[in-house]
Design an enzyme around this catalytic site. Structure first.
Site: not given
Length: 287
Positions: A9, A11, A137, A151, A153, A155, A186
């Site tokens: 990840g 980019s 995490s 979401y 769940a 993690k 971000t």
């Protein structure tokens, strides 16, 4: 000492900062991302121009793509010292308003994507009797929040994976860490990076304005705190560097980096570990 580090990840966001930060420190970086010859070609070229950076195509939702990316990297470098599972997707909305397919989409990246990378890297790490796997995490990694249930769940599931692997791989010298990042500005939080949100419009409408107001209130509080504490994404990149620089055997299972939590995240990690130890002893074994 120079390490061979594969980061997923890369980019945008944390991942891109990690590549830039670790490259400056003289490490060899395998910057993995989707769309290296398509939508992310510009950033792929930008990172490839940095010292000691090799950009590879990797789609975490594809078994074949993950296998190919790791096989290519291992063929070129002979080993991967550190894997950083940074890639992830967010999701917001009422739990009832999620279709099963949309929940699957979250798990494909946040859980199965991580599991795919473990499967791809562990044979070589076990053979070398050495390795470090760092997993991004979330700050609330031990409890869930409304409007973020699927979401969280995904993690939770990832956290279980990391914790279990940490026990099973200890004798092979492979350390596992999850980083509790909290809320940072971000692409994932500012809306420019699409997530997998609740998609049953009829259910959303049925809940009405009360749910919308509750969601907006929670979101405003989080983003207000993010601004108040001046949360800088570079903190995460620096934290990854610190973990890599720690002596082998001294890396923690969980590594909170959330100033907004004001120490409560550290308290939670410590208390959870203590209760787990007591539970295991009551069952007649230690972990």
């Amino acid at each position: 000492m120079n390490k061979i580090i594969l980061i997923t990840g890369t980019s945008t966001g944390f991942g891109k900062l990690m590549v830039q930060t670790l490259s400056k420190e003289g490490h060899t970086i395998i910057a993995a991302m989707r769309g290296t010859t398509g939508k992310n070609q510009t950033v792929a070229n930008e990172l490839a121009a940095l010292p000691n950076v090799d950009v590879v195509e990797l789609d975490l939702t594809s078994d074949e793509s993950v296998k190919n990316a790791f096989a290519q990297s291992l063929a070129r470098y002979g080993k991967i010292d550190v894997l950083v599972n940074n890639a992830g997707v967010a999701g917001f909305g009422l739990a009832e308003a999620y279709t099963i397919e949309q929940v699957r989409n979250l798990f494909e990246v946040n859980f199965y994507g991580v599991l795919r990378t473990y499967d791809a890297v562990l044979p070589s790490m076990r053979a070398n009797k050495s390795g470090l796997i760092i997993n991004l995490s979330t700050g609330a990694s031990g409890f869930t929040l409304p409007f973020m249930v699927p979401y969280m769940a995904s993690k939770f599931a990832m956290e279980s994976l990391v914790e279990g692997f940490s026990h099973e791989l200890k004798s092979y010298g492979i350390e596992n860490v999850s980083v509790q990042s909290g809320v940072y500005p971000t692409e994932m939080t500012n809306g420019t990076k699409a997530g997998f949100n609740a998609d049953k419009e009829d259910i959303i409408a049925a809940y009405g304005e009360e749910a919308v107001n509750a969601f907006n209130t929670m979101g405003s509080a989080m983003f207000g705190k993010m601004a108040e504490f001046n949360m800088n994404p570079q903190t995460i990149a620096n934290g990854i560097l610190d973990l890599i620089n720690l002596p082998e055997g001294e890396r923690p299972l969980r590594y909170p980096l959330d100033a907004i939590a004001q120490g409560t995240d550290h308290e939670f990690v410590k208390s959870r570990a203590g209760i787990k130890d007591k539970w295991a002893k009551n069952y007649g074994f230690s972990l």
